[in-house]
Design a protein around this motif. Structure first.
Motif, PDB file in Angstrom:
ATOM      1  N   ARG A   1      34.960   2.415  -5.370  1.00 21.14           N
ATOM      2  CA  ARG A   1      34.563   1.969  -6.971  1.00 21.14           C
ATOM      3  C   ARG A   1      34.012   0.448  -6.951  1.00 21.14           C
TER       4      ARG A   1
ATOM      5  N   TYR B   1      25.193   1.015  -9.250  1.00 27.49           N
ATOM      6  CA  TYR B   1      26.596   0.924  -9.916  1.00 27.49           C
ATOM      7  C   TYR B   1      26.813  -0.283 -10.701  1.00 27.49           C
TER       8      TYR B   1
ATOM      9  N   LYS C   1      31.880   6.967  -7.725  1.00 25.60           N
ATOM     10  CA  LYS C   1      32.386   5.988  -8.469  1.00 25.60           C
ATOM     11  C   LYS C   1      33.991   5.942  -8.423  1.00 25.60           C
ATOM     12  N   GLU C   2      34.535   7.246  -7.982  1.00 23.69           N
ATOM     13  CA  GLU C   2      36.159   7.152  -8.134  1.00 23.69           C
ATOM     14  C   GLU C   2      36.720   6.574  -6.727  1.00 23.69           C
ATOM     15  N   ALA C   3      35.897   7.045  -5.719  1.00 23.32           N
ATOM     16  CA  ALA C   3      36.644   6.825  -4.479  1.00 23.32           C
ATOM     17  C   ALA C   3      36.160   5.436  -3.630  1.00 23.32           C
TER      18      ALA C   3
ATOM     19  N   THR D   1      29.850  11.119  -9.216  1.00 25.70           N
ATOM     20  CA  THR D   1      31.265  11.194  -9.747  1.00 25.70           C
ATOM     21  C   THR D   1      32.460  10.798  -8.557  1.00 25.70           C
ATOM     22  N   PHE D   2      32.197  11.161  -7.544  1.00 25.98           N
ATOM     23  CA  PHE D   2      33.200  10.818  -6.347  1.00 25.98           C
ATOM     24  C   PHE D   2      32.832   9.587  -5.951  1.00 25.98           C
TER      25      PHE D   2
END
Length: 326
Positions: free
Chosen positions: A26, A45, A22-24, A19-20
């Motif tokens: 991207r 990804y 994909k968010e940080a 999750t980190f």
């Protein structure tokens, strides 16, 4: 000394915070981590997959460095001390600086050029009919040999030197002497539709792009899978051996990544932070092959281009290294 064992049981693999990531981070398309010769982590990804190639931008330079090493090992090039103009006898000049520049200067980015560091006019280079002549004209202008000045043009000159000395493009030479021996699929020589931004840097890049005279671009333009990137790093971590086969001389690998005050080896970035030495192939947008010898680890990260992509070293230092050492 093995290559890479891709069949590590899931129970032996690292765990990272997806999750980190994909968010940080991207724009990351793939992460492959090899530890002690075994696959320690792999994830993709943006619908990317293990066989998907990505333009790795300036990671190309470090691959070219390996090819120069192989050419020297095989006797095509005498040594890094050989002068650049030896390979271009048709180029006439009485400029003392140009005459003194050698292959080592190109590899270590210590050649003077007439532009401010960090502002290389690649757009002008790409408009030329003869890239090599343009580079030779600008090489040696604007200062003395020695200070670090980053140059993709200088890397392209190394590609031209490789072709002049071996009779093969960097692509053909790499397929035979580097890629296929370490399990990278041979790359076709795709024709260029043009020499605009998309053709050289953007959505039309495939295989290994080349200049108008057919020379593989030295500073960028290579496409690889994330696993292929990890293969290159693993070859260096194993000091040039792959499955008991000598691909690069141990001396070349050691010389290429030896620490120095410039923090730059032979087209590899060097880092010594908190007692942990690493070296990396770094491409625009966040494409990285990071080798950490004391941890016997290679981290390969592929990314699609994004302006001001977050620093991959911060991610490696704060998330991957702790996962390796806990």
């Amino acid at each position: 000394m093995m290559g890479v064992n891709w069949n590590t049981p899931a129970s032996d693999r690292l765990s990272l915070d997806e999750t980190f990531i994909k968010e940080a981070y991207r724009n990351i398309t793939g992460i492959v981590i090899v530890r002690n010769g075994k696959l320690a982590y792999e994830n993709y990804y943006h619908k990317n997959e293990s066989e998907q190639t990505q333009h790795v931008a300036s990671v190309t330079k470090s691959v070219l460095s390996a090819l120069i090493g192989i050419a020297i090992d095989k006797g095509f090039i005498k040594s890094v001390e050989q002068q650049v103009l030896d390979f271009f006898p048709e180029y006439c000049t009485d400029d003392d600086v140009k005459q003194q520049i050698n292959i080592r200067h190109l590899l270590t980015m210590t050649v003077p050029y007439p532009y401010v560091d960090g502002h290389e006019p690649l757009d002008i280079l790409c408009q030329q009919d003869d890239w090599v002549e343009y580079i030779l004209n600008s090489m040696g202008e604007g200062g003395a040999i020695g200070p670090f000045k980053y140059s993709s043009a200088g890397a392209h000159l190394l590609s031209a030197i490789l072709t002049r000395s071996t009779g093969k493009t960097a692509l053909a030479f790499a397929n035979e002497h580097l890629f296929q021996p370490i399990g990278i699929k041979a790359i076709p020589n795709y024709p260029m539709a043009g020499y605009g931004f998309d053709d050289l840097f953007g959505k039309n890049v495939k295989g290994w792009v080349h200049d108008p005279n057919g020379l593989s671009t030295g500073g960028w333009g290579l496409t690889m899978t994330t696993r292929d990137m990890a293969r290159i790093g693993s070859l260096y971590i194993n000091e040039g051996l792959w499955n008991q086969q000598r691909i690069l001389s141990k001396a070349w690998v050691q010389e290429s990544v030896a620490g120095n005050s410039q923090h730059y080896g032979y087209l590899w970035w060097l880092r010594d932070e908190e007692g942990l030495f690493s070296y990396a192939a770094v491409g625009d947008g966040g494409n990285v092959i990071c080798c950490i010898p004391t941890l016997n680890t290679v981290v390969a990260i592929s990314s699609f281009f994004m302006v001001n992509a977050p620093d991959r070293w911060l991610f490696i230092k704060e998330h991957i290294i702790p996962a390796l050492t806990r």
